[in-house]
Design an enzyme around this catalytic site. Structure first.
Site, PDB file in Angstrom:
ATOM      1  N   ASP A  30       0.802  -1.057   0.114  1.00 23.78           N
ATOM      2  CA  ASP A  30       0.005  -0.127   0.178  1.00 23.78           C
ATOM      3  C   ASP A  30       0.946   1.267  -0.011  1.00 23.78           C
ATOM      4  OD1 ASP A  30      -3.258   0.470   0.905  1.00 23.78           O
ATOM      5  OD2 ASP A  30      -1.709   2.141   1.101  1.00 23.78           O
ATOM      6  N   ASN A  85     -12.844  -3.329   2.338  1.00 23.28           N
ATOM      7  CA  ASN A  85     -13.686  -1.813   2.599  1.00 23.28           C
ATOM      8  C   ASN A  85     -14.626  -1.941   1.520  1.00 23.28           C
ATOM      9  OD1 ASN A  85     -12.363  -1.197   4.921  1.00 23.28           O
ATOM     10  ND2 ASN A  85     -10.914  -0.058   3.980  1.00 23.28           N
ATOM     11  N   GLY A  91     -15.885   2.467   3.832  1.00 20.25           N
ATOM     12  CA  GLY A  91     -14.508   3.390   3.804  1.00 20.25           C
ATOM     13  C   GLY A  91     -13.911   3.178   2.682  1.00 20.25           C
ATOM     14  N   GLN A  92     -14.455   2.588   1.489  1.00 14.15           N
ATOM     15  CA  GLN A  92     -13.737   2.274   0.147  1.00 14.15           C
ATOM     16  C   GLN A  92     -13.361   3.385  -0.510  1.00 14.15           C
ATOM     17  OE1 GLN A  92     -15.871  -0.385  -2.383  1.00 14.15           O
ATOM     18  NE2 GLN A  92     -14.308  -0.789  -3.842  1.00 14.15           N
ATOM     19  N   HIS A  98     -10.301  -4.808  -3.635  1.00 12.21           N
ATOM     20  CA  HIS A  98      -9.022  -4.904  -3.065  1.00 12.21           C
ATOM     21  C   HIS A  98      -8.979  -5.507  -1.549  1.00 12.21           C
ATOM     22  CE1 HIS A  98     -10.197  -0.960  -2.417  1.00 12.21           C
ATOM     23  NE2 HIS A  98      -9.422  -0.773  -1.409  1.00 12.21           N
ATOM     24  N   LEU A  99      -8.304  -6.406  -1.196  1.00 15.13           N
ATOM     25  CA  LEU A  99      -8.081  -6.942   0.197  1.00 15.13           C
ATOM     26  C   LEU A  99      -7.040  -6.341   0.744  1.00 15.13           C
ATOM     27  CD1 LEU A  99      -8.576 -10.730   1.207  1.00 15.13           C
ATOM     28  CD2 LEU A  99      -6.467  -9.273   1.946  1.00 15.13           C
ATOM     29  N   HIS A 100      -7.094  -5.738   2.083  1.00 14.05           N
ATOM     30  CA  HIS A 100      -5.995  -5.334   2.762  1.00 14.05           C
ATOM     31  C   HIS A 100      -5.470  -6.424   3.640  1.00 14.05           C
ATOM     32  CE1 HIS A 100      -6.865  -0.809   2.219  1.00 14.05           C
ATOM     33  NE2 HIS A 100      -7.865  -1.173   2.048  1.00 14.05           N
TER      34      HIS A 100
HETATM   35  P1  5GP Z   1      -9.555   1.579   0.474  1.00 11.34           P
HETATM   36  O1  5GP Z   1      -9.677   2.800   1.288  1.00 11.34           O
HETATM   37  O2  5GP Z   1     -10.512   1.658  -0.727  1.00 11.34           O
HETATM   38  O3  5GP Z   1     -10.019   0.397   1.057  1.00 11.34           O
HETATM   39  O4  5GP Z   1      -8.216   1.371   0.288  1.00 11.34           O
HETATM   40  C1  5GP Z   1      -7.553   1.906  -0.855  1.00 11.34           C
HETATM   41  C2  5GP Z   1      -5.904   1.824  -0.519  1.00 11.34           C
HETATM   42  O5  5GP Z   1      -5.228   1.995  -1.724  1.00 11.34           O
HETATM   43  C3  5GP Z   1      -5.594   2.843   0.532  1.00 11.34           C
HETATM   44  O6  5GP Z   1      -4.888   2.167   1.685  1.00 11.34           O
HETATM   45  C4  5GP Z   1      -4.742   3.702  -0.354  1.00 11.34           C
HETATM   46  O7  5GP Z   1      -3.616   4.066   0.443  1.00 11.34           O
HETATM   47  C5  5GP Z   1      -4.256   2.717  -1.437  1.00 11.34           C
HETATM   48  N1  5GP Z   1      -3.618   3.434  -2.629  1.00 11.34           N
HETATM   49  C6  5GP Z   1      -4.407   4.238  -3.366  1.00 11.34           C
HETATM   50  N2  5GP Z   1      -3.842   4.702  -4.617  1.00 11.34           N
HETATM   51  C7  5GP Z   1      -2.712   3.695  -4.578  1.00 11.34           C
HETATM   52  C8  5GP Z   1      -1.639   3.520  -5.496  1.00 11.34           C
HETATM   53  O8  5GP Z   1      -1.606   4.285  -6.498  1.00 11.34           O
HETATM   54  N3  5GP Z   1      -0.593   2.499  -5.076  1.00 11.34           N
HETATM   55  C9  5GP Z   1      -0.667   1.969  -4.068  1.00 11.34           C
HETATM   56  N4  5GP Z   1       0.312   1.052  -4.003  1.00 11.34           N
HETATM   57  N5  5GP Z   1      -1.737   2.141  -3.134  1.00 11.34           N
HETATM   58  C10 5GP Z   1      -2.627   3.065  -3.404  1.00 11.34           C
END
Ligand code: 5GP
Ligand code: ZN
Length: 112
Positions: A30, A85, A91-92, A98-100
Site C-alpha cells: 500500500d 472495505n 470506507g472504500q 482489493h483486500l488489505h
Molecule cells: P480503500 O480505502 O479503498 O479500502 O483502500 C485503498 C487503498 O489503496 C488505500 O490504503 C490507499 O493508500 C491505497 N492506494 C491508493 N492509491 C494507490 C496507489 O496508486 N498505489 C498503491 N500502492 N496504493 C494505493
C-alpha cells in the site's frame, strides 16, 4: 475501465513491485501503509467492489493468494488481519476490489 489505477497496476501500465502475482491476482504494498505490513491483494479483473463480484472463484483466488502472501511474509505466528472495505460507509476509496492484509502491530478492534 482504463482510468482505474488498480487495473493499471495489475496490467503493468504502472510499474509496481509485486509481493505476489499469478494469473488471477496481484499483490503489492500500500502507498500509505497503516501498519508495518500493509499489502493490497487485488484480482486482475476489474470489479468495482466486493458487492459487484458474481463469480465465487474470485473469492477463492483472492483469499488463497492473501493467505499465501501472509505465509510468505511469515505472519502466521503473530497474526494478521484481512479487510475488504466496501462502498461509502465501508470506507472504500479505490473502486477496484482489493483486500488489505495488515500485520506487524496490535490492531485495534472495533475498527473506526
Ligand atoms: P480503500 O480505502 O479503498 O479500502 O483502500 C485503498 C487503498 O489503496 C488505500 O490504503 C490507499 O493508500 C491505497 N492506494 C491508493 N492509491 C494507490 C496507489 O496508486 N498505489 C498503491 N500502492 N496504493 C494505493
Ligand atoms: Zn480496475
Amino acid at each position: 475501465m482504463n482510468e482505474c489505477i488498480f487495473c493499471k497496476i495489475a496490467s503493468g501500465e504502472i510499474p509496481t513491485n509485486y509481493v505476489y502475482s499469478d494469473e488471477n491476482v496481484v499483490a503489492f504494498n500500500d502507498l500509505n501503509p497503516q501498519a508495518p505490513v500493509h499489502v493490497l491483494v487485488i484480482p486482475r479483473q476489474h470489479y468495482a467492489s466486493s458487492a459487484a463480484v458474481d463469480d465465487p472463484s474470485v473469492w477463492s483466488s483472492l483469499l488463497d493468494s492473501a493467505v499465501k502472501v501472509a505465509r510468505s511474509l511469515g505472519l502466521e505466528e503473530k497474526g494478521y488481519r484481512m479487510v475488504i472495505n466496501t462502498g461509502e460507509q465501508g470506507g472504500q476509496s479505490v473502486p477496484h476490489l482489493h483486500l488489505h492484509l495488515l500485520a506487524g502491530r496490535n490492531l485495534g478492534w472495533p475498527p473506526g
